[in-house]
Design an enzyme around this catalytic site. Structure first.
Site, PDB file in Angstrom:
ATOM      1  N   GLU A   1      22.568  32.140  28.820  1.00  0.00           N
ATOM      2  CA  GLU A   1      23.504  31.511  27.887  1.00  0.00           C
ATOM      3  C   GLU A   1      22.836  29.651  27.768  1.00  0.00           C
ATOM      4  O   GLU A   1      22.710  29.348  29.012  1.00  0.00           O
ATOM      5  CB  GLU A   1      24.739  31.386  28.323  1.00  0.00           C
ATOM      6  CG  GLU A   1      25.751  30.454  27.420  1.00  0.00           C
ATOM      7  CD  GLU A   1      27.069  30.663  27.726  1.00  0.00           C
ATOM      8  OE1 GLU A   1      27.417  30.569  28.868  1.00  0.00           O
ATOM      9  OE2 GLU A   1      28.081  30.849  26.846  1.00  0.00           O
TER      10      GLU A   1
ATOM     11  N   GLU B   1      37.756  33.642  31.221  1.00  0.00           N
ATOM     12  CA  GLU B   1      36.853  33.729  29.859  1.00  0.00           C
ATOM     13  C   GLU B   1      35.557  33.141  29.899  1.00  0.00           C
ATOM     14  O   GLU B   1      35.453  31.772  30.229  1.00  0.00           O
ATOM     15  CB  GLU B   1      37.824  33.165  28.812  1.00  0.00           C
ATOM     16  CG  GLU B   1      37.530  33.494  27.391  1.00  0.00           C
ATOM     17  CD  GLU B   1      36.606  32.470  26.727  1.00  0.00           C
ATOM     18  OE1 GLU B   1      37.085  31.531  25.899  1.00  0.00           O
ATOM     19  OE2 GLU B   1      35.430  32.446  26.775  1.00  0.00           O
TER      20      GLU B   1
ATOM     21  N   CYS C   1      31.369  29.441  23.365  1.00  0.00           N
ATOM     22  CA  CYS C   1      31.090  30.731  24.173  1.00  0.00           C
ATOM     23  C   CYS C   1      30.601  31.816  23.341  1.00  0.00           C
ATOM     24  O   CYS C   1      29.802  32.678  23.754  1.00  0.00           O
ATOM     25  CB  CYS C   1      32.258  31.177  25.012  1.00  0.00           C
ATOM     26  SG  CYS C   1      33.772  31.160  24.201  1.00  0.00           S
TER      27      CYS C   1
ATOM     28  N   LYS D   1      43.914  21.737  35.408  1.00  0.00           N
ATOM     29  CA  LYS D   1      42.589  20.724  35.629  1.00  0.00           C
ATOM     30  C   LYS D   1      41.653  20.726  34.563  1.00  0.00           C
ATOM     31  O   LYS D   1      41.191  21.759  34.281  1.00  0.00           O
ATOM     32  CB  LYS D   1      41.859  21.189  36.895  1.00  0.00           C
ATOM     33  CG  LYS D   1      41.075  20.181  37.187  1.00  0.00           C
ATOM     34  CD  LYS D   1      39.926  20.437  38.213  1.00  0.00           C
ATOM     35  CE  LYS D   1      38.712  21.159  37.755  1.00  0.00           C
ATOM     36  NZ  LYS D   1      37.898  20.248  36.822  1.00  0.00           N
TER      37      LYS D   1
ATOM     38  N   GLY E   1      32.914  31.875  37.528  1.00  0.00           N
ATOM     39  CA  GLY E   1      34.079  33.132  37.014  1.00  0.00           C
ATOM     40  C   GLY E   1      33.948  34.126  38.277  1.00  0.00           C
ATOM     41  O   GLY E   1      35.013  34.597  38.764  1.00  0.00           O
TER      42      GLY E   1
ATOM     43  N   GLY F   1      35.320  29.208  31.627  1.00  0.00           N
ATOM     44  CA  GLY F   1      34.130  28.351  31.949  1.00  0.00           C
ATOM     45  C   GLY F   1      32.558  29.099  32.253  1.00  0.00           C
ATOM     46  O   GLY F   1      32.523  30.115  31.693  1.00  0.00           O
ATOM     47  N   SER F   2      31.963  28.763  33.192  1.00  0.00           N
ATOM     48  CA  SER F   2      30.745  29.470  33.228  1.00  0.00           C
ATOM     49  C   SER F   2      31.037  30.886  33.996  1.00  0.00           C
ATOM     50  O   SER F   2      31.618  31.172  34.704  1.00  0.00           O
ATOM     51  CB  SER F   2      29.621  28.681  34.022  1.00  0.00           C
ATOM     52  OG  SER F   2      30.196  28.639  35.310  1.00  0.00           O
ATOM     53  N   THR F   3      29.624  31.754  33.956  1.00  0.00           N
ATOM     54  CA  THR F   3      29.866  33.131  34.417  1.00  0.00           C
ATOM     55  C   THR F   3      29.821  32.928  36.047  1.00  0.00           C
ATOM     56  O   THR F   3      30.634  33.733  36.675  1.00  0.00           O
ATOM     57  CB  THR F   3      28.751  33.806  33.772  1.00  0.00           C
ATOM     58  OG1 THR F   3      29.071  33.942  32.657  1.00  0.00           O
ATOM     59  CG2 THR F   3      29.067  35.407  34.601  1.00  0.00           C
ATOM     60  N   GLU F   4      28.897  31.889  36.562  1.00  0.00           N
ATOM     61  CA  GLU F   4      28.851  31.884  38.052  1.00  0.00           C
ATOM     62  C   GLU F   4      30.084  31.398  38.520  1.00  0.00           C
ATOM     63  O   GLU F   4      30.307  32.094  39.554  1.00  0.00           O
ATOM     64  CB  GLU F   4      27.892  30.814  38.376  1.00  0.00           C
ATOM     65  CG  GLU F   4      26.497  30.733  37.723  1.00  0.00           C
ATOM     66  CD  GLU F   4      26.268  30.867  36.303  1.00  0.00           C
ATOM     67  OE1 GLU F   4      26.843  29.681  35.683  1.00  0.00           O
ATOM     68  OE2 GLU F   4      25.681  31.638  35.575  1.00  0.00           O
TER      69      GLU F   4
HETATM   70  P1  NAI Z   1      31.604  25.163  35.176  1.00  0.00           P
HETATM   71  O1  NAI Z   1      32.030  26.568  34.969  1.00  0.00           O
HETATM   72  O2  NAI Z   1      31.181  24.625  36.106  1.00  0.00           O
HETATM   73  O3  NAI Z   1      32.921  24.382  34.641  1.00  0.00           O
HETATM   74  C1  NAI Z   1      34.230  24.612  34.151  1.00  0.00           C
HETATM   75  C2  NAI Z   1      35.229  24.120  34.835  1.00  0.00           C
HETATM   76  O4  NAI Z   1      35.642  24.894  36.220  1.00  0.00           O
HETATM   77  C3  NAI Z   1      35.330  22.860  34.960  1.00  0.00           C
HETATM   78  O5  NAI Z   1      36.988  22.327  34.983  1.00  0.00           O
HETATM   79  C4  NAI Z   1      35.129  22.758  36.636  1.00  0.00           C
HETATM   80  O6  NAI Z   1      35.382  21.596  37.351  1.00  0.00           O
HETATM   81  C5  NAI Z   1      35.637  23.953  37.319  1.00  0.00           C
HETATM   82  N1  NAI Z   1      34.785  24.329  38.268  1.00  0.00           N
HETATM   83  C6  NAI Z   1      33.524  24.339  38.734  1.00  0.00           C
HETATM   84  N2  NAI Z   1      33.319  24.777  39.999  1.00  0.00           N
HETATM   85  C7  NAI Z   1      34.414  25.451  40.237  1.00  0.00           C
HETATM   86  C8  NAI Z   1      34.916  26.262  41.427  1.00  0.00           C
HETATM   87  N3  NAI Z   1      34.256  26.467  42.455  1.00  0.00           N
HETATM   88  N4  NAI Z   1      36.098  26.723  41.372  1.00  0.00           N
HETATM   89  C9  NAI Z   1      37.120  26.458  40.357  1.00  0.00           C
HETATM   90  N5  NAI Z   1      36.866  25.666  39.354  1.00  0.00           N
HETATM   91  C10 NAI Z   1      35.601  25.180  39.509  1.00  0.00           C
HETATM   92  O7  NAI Z   1      30.668  25.068  33.945  1.00  0.00           O
HETATM   93  P2  NAI Z   1      29.709  23.703  33.584  1.00  0.00           P
HETATM   94  O8  NAI Z   1      28.829  23.452  34.729  1.00  0.00           O
HETATM   95  O9  NAI Z   1      30.281  22.659  32.943  1.00  0.00           O
HETATM   96  O10 NAI Z   1      28.741  24.544  32.584  1.00  0.00           O
HETATM   97  C11 NAI Z   1      27.707  25.372  33.115  1.00  0.00           C
HETATM   98  C12 NAI Z   1      27.352  26.484  32.024  1.00  0.00           C
HETATM   99  O11 NAI Z   1      28.578  27.295  31.903  1.00  0.00           O
HETATM  100  C13 NAI Z   1      27.109  25.997  30.720  1.00  0.00           C
HETATM  101  O12 NAI Z   1      25.761  25.655  30.522  1.00  0.00           O
HETATM  102  C14 NAI Z   1      27.519  27.202  29.831  1.00  0.00           C
HETATM  103  O13 NAI Z   1      26.415  28.174  29.877  1.00  0.00           O
HETATM  104  C15 NAI Z   1      28.482  27.569  30.745  1.00  0.00           C
HETATM  105  N6  NAI Z   1      29.858  27.265  30.105  1.00  0.00           N
HETATM  106  C16 NAI Z   1      30.681  28.306  29.507  1.00  0.00           C
HETATM  107  C17 NAI Z   1      31.869  27.953  28.849  1.00  0.00           C
HETATM  108  C18 NAI Z   1      32.466  28.808  27.921  1.00  0.00           C
HETATM  109  O14 NAI Z   1      33.434  28.438  27.109  1.00  0.00           O
HETATM  110  N7  NAI Z   1      32.099  30.122  28.178  1.00  0.00           N
HETATM  111  C19 NAI Z   1      32.313  26.708  29.010  1.00  0.00           C
HETATM  112  C20 NAI Z   1      31.809  25.793  29.749  1.00  0.00           C
HETATM  113  C21 NAI Z   1      30.377  25.982  30.237  1.00  0.00           C
END
Ligand code: NAI
Ligand code: MG
Length: 440
Positions: free
Chosen positions: A390, A259, A293, A185, A242, A237-240
Site C-alpha cells: 500500500e 479496518e 484505504c 484517540k 492492526g 489504520g495500518s496493517t502493521e
Molecule cells: P498507523 O497505523 O501508525 O496510525 C493509525 C493510528 O494508530 C494513529 O492514531 C496512531 O497514533 C495509532 N497507533 C500507532 N501505533 C499504535 C499502537 N502500537 N497501538 C495503538 N495505536 C497505535 O498509521 P500511520 O503510521 O499513520 O500510516 C502508515 C501507513 O498505514 C500508511 O502509509 C498507510 O499505508 C496505512 N494507513 C492506512 C489507513 C487506512 O485507512 N486503511 C489509514 C492510515 C494509514
C-alpha cells in the site's frame, strides 16, 4: 484553429477567519477540557506552519478517561432509553451541520486535503452519519439482531489521519447509538477537528464522560489497547499496527474491530466506456491524495486498450489542479505528513529500481509543505513492491492482461481484500461464475 485565449482559474481562496485555533490544547475527559502534561506540534502540511501544540496522553490521562467513560456508562448512558440517546445524536448532527464551515476549514488546515473535499465530503458525511445512527438508537431490537442486543460497555477507539472527523463519526456515532461510552484517540497529525468535536459534545449537553477524547501518538494508542477497563477496541489504520493490536487483544476478553489497508484492483475490460472509466480511475486513486484505504491503486488494463487508456489518462491527469488546499478549485492537496511523503517517495523509488516506468503529471509543486505530483507506473510485474504494498499516496500502479481469467487472477493476487472496481459493458463479466472474485 486553436484559440489563443487561455481560460485559467483565478485564485478562489477560502478564508480561515471562521476558525480560532488555540495555541495549546489539553484532553477532553469527563465532559471537561483538562490540561495536558507533555505537548507536540501539529502543523499545516501545505505550509509547514505550526498550528498548535497537542497534548500527549500518558497512563494517568488514559486512566482518567477510561474511568470517566465507565462512570458515564454505569450511571447514565446504559440506563438511558434508545430514544433518549438518539436525541443527543440528532443534536450533535445538527450542530455539525451548523458549524460545517468551521469544521471544513479546520480539517483542511490540519490535514492538507482540498477545502472542496472537506466541505463537500468529509463534514456533510460526518453529520449524515450522526443523523443515521440517531435513527437506529431506538430501533436496535427490531434490527434482526435478536431482542436482547446490548452494548459492550466502554469502547476504546483509535483512528487515522486520512478522514479525521469522518473516521471519528464512523466510530463514535454507532457506539453511542448502541449504548456504549467511548475513549477516542485521533491521529497525532490531525487532532484539531476531534478537539472541536469535544466542544460540540459540550454544546449538545451530552452527559459528561460519554465521549472522552485523549490525544497522543502510538504510545497513547497502545495504552488504550492494553487498558483492562476497556471492553471493545475499534481501530482504523495500518496493517502493521492492526496486527500488533490483534496480538494484544487476543488473550483478553476484549472485542475488537480492525479496518486496515488495501491495494484495490480497478479492472478495465476492452468493452468499457473508456471516458467514464478514466473518471473512475482518477477518482479512485487521486481523491484525497490517494490517502484512502479502498483507493483503486492497481489499474488492471486489458492489453488491447492499454495504450488508448493510458493516453487519455495522462491527458486527464495533466488537468488535475495540485496546490493550495484552501483554494476552492484545488483537486489534489498536500500529503498529510513528512513521514507519509517519505514513504511514498521510498516506494516510488523502488518502482524505478525494479524497472517500472514512471510518469508524473506536469505541475508546479509549492516549495514549502509536503507534495507529490499525480503519478503512474507502467511496466510493472506482480512481484514489484509497488504492485503489492500500500503506497497510500497519489501513485497508480498499472498492470495489463489478455484474457479475463488472467485479469482476475492478477486482481486477486494480493493479501488485501477491501474493495475492487470492474469496468465493462457486460453484466456477465461482473457476475459470471468463471469471473468470480475471491471474497476476502
Ligand atoms: P498507523 O497505523 O501508525 O496510525 C493509525 C493510528 O494508530 C494513529 O492514531 C496512531 O497514533 C495509532 N497507533 C500507532 N501505533 C499504535 C499502537 N502500537 N497501538 C495503538 N495505536 C497505535 O498509521 P500511520 O503510521 O499513520 O500510516 C502508515 C501507513 O498505514 C500508511 O502509509 C498507510 O499505508 C496505512 N494507513 C492506512 C489507513 C487506512 O485507512 N486503511 C489509514 C492510515 C494509514
Ligand atoms: Mg505510524
Amino acid at each position: 484553429m486553436e484559440s489563443p485565449v487561455s481560460f485559467d482559474y483565478a485564485p478562489a481562496p477560502e478564508s480561515r477567519a471562521v476558525v480560532s485555533i488555540k495555541p495549546k490544547y489539553g484532553h477532553f475527559i469527563g465532559g471537561k477540557f483538562v490540561a495536558g502534561s507533555k505537548h507536540f506540534p501539529t502543523i499545516n502540511p501545505a505550509t509547514e506552519e505550526v498550528l498548535s501544540q497537542i497534548a500527549l496522553a500518558g497512563k494517568a490521562e488514559v486512566d482518567a478517561a477510561v474511568k470517566a467513560a465507565r462512570k458515564a456508562y454505569t450511571a447514565t448512558w446504559s440506563k438511558m432509553s434508545g430514544k433518549e440517546r438518539g436525541k443527543y445524536l440528532f443534536r450533535i448532527a445538527r450542530i455539525l451541520q451548523e458549524r460545517a464551515r468551521e469544521f471544513a476549514v479546520l480539517e483542511t488546515l490540519d490535514n492538507g486535503k482540498p477545502i472542496r473535499e472537506s466541505r463537500d465530503v468529509d463534514i456533510p458525511l460526518a453529520a449524515a452519519h450522526f443523523f443515521y445512527h440517531a435513527g437506529w438508537a431506538d430501533k436496535l431490537e427490531f434490527a434482526g439482531l435478536g431482542t436482547s442486543t446490548k452494548p459492550h460497555g466502554v469502547a476504546g477507539q483509535i483512528i487515522p489521519w486520512n478522514f479525521p472527523l469522518l473516521m471519528l463519526a464512523w466510530k463514535i456515532a454507532p457506539a453511542l447509538a448502541a449504548g456504549n461510552t467511548v475513549v477516542l484517540k485521533p491521529a497525532e497529525s490531525t487532532s484539531l477537528t476531534a478537539l472541536l468535536f469535544a466542544e460540540v459534545c459540550q454544546q449538545a449537553e451530552l452527559p459528561a464522560g460519554v465521549v472522552n477524547i485523549v490525544t497522543g501518538d502510538g504510545s497513547t494508542g497502545a495504552l488504550i489497547v492494553n487498558h483492562p477497563g476497556i471492553d471493545k477496541i475499534a481501530f482504523t489504520g495500518s496493517t502493521e499496527v492492526g496486527k500488533i493490536i490483534a496480538r494484544a487483544v487476543a488473550p483478553t476478553p476484549k472485542s475488537v474491530t480492525l479496518e486496515l489497508g488495501g491495494k484495490a484492483a480497478n479492472i478495465i475490460f476492452e468493452d468499457a466506456a473508456i471516458d467514464e472509466a478514466i473518471e473512475g480511475i482518477v477518482n479512485g486513486i487521486f481523491f484525497n491524495q490517494g490517502h484512502v484505504c479502498c483507493a483503486g491503486s492497481r489499474l488492471i488494463l486489458q492489453e488491447n486498450i492499454a495504450e488508448e487508456v493510458l493516453d487519455k489518462l495522462k491527458k486527464r491527469m495533466s488537468k488535475i489542479r495540485v496546490g493550495d488546499p484552501m483554494d476552492k478549485n484545488t483537486d489534489l492537496g498536500a500529503i498529510n505528513s513528512k513521514e507519509q511523503l517519505l514513504k511514498i517517495r521510498e516506494l516510488s523509488a523502488s518502482g524505478d529500481a525494479e524497472g517500472a516506468q514512471r510518469w508524473s503529471a506536469p505541475c508546479e509543486l509549492p516549495t514549502k509543505g509536503f507534495w507529490f505530483a499525480p503519478t503512474i507506473f507502467t511496466g510493472i510485474t506482480q512481484s514489484h513492491r509497488i504492485a503489492r504494498e500500500e503506497i497510500f499516496g497519489p501513485v497508480l500502479s498499472v498492470l495489463t492482461f489478455r484474457t479475463p481469467q488472467e485479469g482476475i487472477d492478477k486482481a486477486n493476487n494480493t493479501p488485501f481484500g477491501l474493495s475492487a472496481g470492474i469496468w465493462s459493458e457486460k453484466g456477465s463479466r461482473f457476475f459470471g461464475p468463471a469471473n468470480s472474485f475471491a471474497l476476502e
